[in-house]
Design a protein around this motif. Structure first.
Motif, PDB file in Angstrom:
ATOM      1  N   TYR A   7     -70.915 -21.205  45.394  1.00  0.00           N
ATOM      2  CA  TYR A   7     -70.687 -19.686  45.949  1.00  0.00           C
ATOM      3  C   TYR A   7     -72.167 -19.253  46.160  1.00  0.00           C
ATOM      4  CZ  TYR A   7     -72.823 -17.772  41.574  1.00  0.00           C
ATOM      5  OH  TYR A   7     -73.603 -17.513  40.681  1.00  0.00           O
ATOM      6  N   SER A  27     -78.164 -20.039  31.609  1.00  0.00           N
ATOM      7  CA  SER A  27     -77.253 -20.912  32.392  1.00  0.00           C
ATOM      8  C   SER A  27     -77.381 -22.170  31.683  1.00  0.00           C
ATOM      9  CB  SER A  27     -77.540 -21.410  33.824  1.00  0.00           C
ATOM     10  OG  SER A  27     -77.599 -20.014  34.522  1.00  0.00           O
ATOM     11  N   ARG A  29     -78.094 -22.992  28.775  1.00  0.00           N
ATOM     12  CA  ARG A  29     -77.832 -22.880  27.329  1.00  0.00           C
ATOM     13  C   ARG A  29     -76.405 -22.962  27.223  1.00  0.00           C
ATOM     14  NH1 ARG A  29     -80.767 -18.511  26.251  1.00  0.00           N
ATOM     15  NH2 ARG A  29     -78.773 -17.194  26.624  1.00  0.00           N
ATOM     16  N   ASN A  30     -75.971 -21.920  28.195  1.00  0.00           N
ATOM     17  CA  ASN A  30     -74.315 -21.578  27.963  1.00  0.00           C
ATOM     18  C   ASN A  30     -73.728 -22.901  28.898  1.00  0.00           C
ATOM     19  OD1 ASN A  30     -74.695 -19.219  27.000  1.00  0.00           O
ATOM     20  ND2 ASN A  30     -75.056 -18.232  28.773  1.00  0.00           N
ATOM     21  N   ASN A  31     -74.075 -23.205  29.846  1.00  0.00           N
ATOM     22  CA  ASN A  31     -73.271 -24.381  30.680  1.00  0.00           C
ATOM     23  C   ASN A  31     -73.090 -25.572  29.822  1.00  0.00           C
ATOM     24  OD1 ASN A  31     -73.413 -22.303  32.441  1.00  0.00           O
ATOM     25  ND2 ASN A  31     -74.327 -23.505  34.204  1.00  0.00           N
ATOM     26  N   GLN A  49     -75.189 -21.543  44.795  1.00  0.00           N
ATOM     27  CA  GLN A  49     -74.916 -22.020  43.202  1.00  0.00           C
ATOM     28  C   GLN A  49     -73.781 -22.925  43.233  1.00  0.00           C
ATOM     29  OE1 GLN A  49     -74.389 -19.740  39.856  1.00  0.00           O
ATOM     30  NE2 GLN A  49     -75.101 -21.136  38.515  1.00  0.00           N
ATOM     31  N   ASP A  68     -73.423  -9.477  37.182  1.00  0.00           N
ATOM     32  CA  ASP A  68     -74.822  -9.277  36.911  1.00  0.00           C
ATOM     33  C   ASP A  68     -75.535  -8.753  38.016  1.00  0.00           C
ATOM     34  OD1 ASP A  68     -77.530 -10.474  36.815  1.00  0.00           O
ATOM     35  OD2 ASP A  68     -76.628 -12.107  35.495  1.00  0.00           O
ATOM     36  N   ARG A  70     -78.385  -8.949  38.931  1.00  0.00           N
ATOM     37  CA  ARG A  70     -79.591  -9.394  39.825  1.00  0.00           C
ATOM     38  C   ARG A  70     -78.999 -10.045  40.972  1.00  0.00           C
ATOM     39  NH1 ARG A  70     -81.526 -12.591  34.434  1.00  0.00           N
ATOM     40  NH2 ARG A  70     -79.161 -12.863  34.150  1.00  0.00           N
TER      41      ARG A  70
END
Ligand SMILES: Cc1cc2nc3c(=O)[nH]c(=O)nc-3n(C[C@H](O)[C@H](O)[C@H](O)COP(=O)(O)O)c2cc1C
Length: 140
Positions: A7, A27, A29-31, A49, A68, A70
């Motif tokens: 996207y 990203s 950390r979470n991914n 991304q 988000d 941003r």
């Protein structure tokens, strides 16, 4: 089912390198916990991304990033089942783009300006395959 979602979105205001670092850190950390891999590019004020992983997990993650502040104007450009990951080594690799990457963008676009909103899924896939070689980790 393994899928790849690509996207684009527009960065809001002028994001500092610290802002981008912050996005990539959370990203990563979470991914990693979700077995999601991917890469993030920022060029011409546009984020591009790639997210790879289980279809439901990637969907949830994508929807989580939408509010988000941003970024804005998100658009899914490609969503497909894939046999293998392009970004397998990255929970989230940051591809820092410079003038040196212009020939790579041009290779896959009809326009000289980087505008992934106009790019087709196959061109995006090839672009990421090329760019992933330039991705680098951000260490905390
Ligand atoms: C362009 C963009 C891409 C993002 N990609 C991801 C991502 O792949 N994974 C993720 O967890 N958060 C991503 N985020 C950040 C999320 O919107 C959100 O800030 C984050 O998931 C919050 O995580 P935390 O609660 O662990 O701090 C992205 C944000 C932006 C603006």
């Amino acid at each position: 089912m393994l899928i790849r979602l690509v996207y684009a979105s527009r960065s809001t205001g002028m994001l500092s390198p610290m802002d981008v670092k912050d996005i990539v850190r959370s990203s990563q950390r979470n991914n990693a916990e979700l077995a999601v891999t991917g890469a993030l590019m920022l060029s011409n004020g546009i984020f591009l991304q790639c997210l790879e992983g289980d279809h439901l997990v990637v969907n949830t993650l994508y929807h989580r990033t939408l509010p988000d502040p941003r970024h804005r104007e998100p658009a899914v450009l490609s969503y497909a089942e894939v046999e293998q990951r392009l970004c397998g080594a990255w929970s989230m690799g940051l591809v820092t783009t410079t003038e040196a990457h212009r020939p790579i963008f041009l290779k896959y676009s009809a326009q000289a300006e980087f505008d992934p909103y106009q790019m087709r899924p196959r061109a995006l896939e090839l672009l990421f395959a090329d760019m992933v070689e330039h991705a680098r980790p951000i260490t905390a």
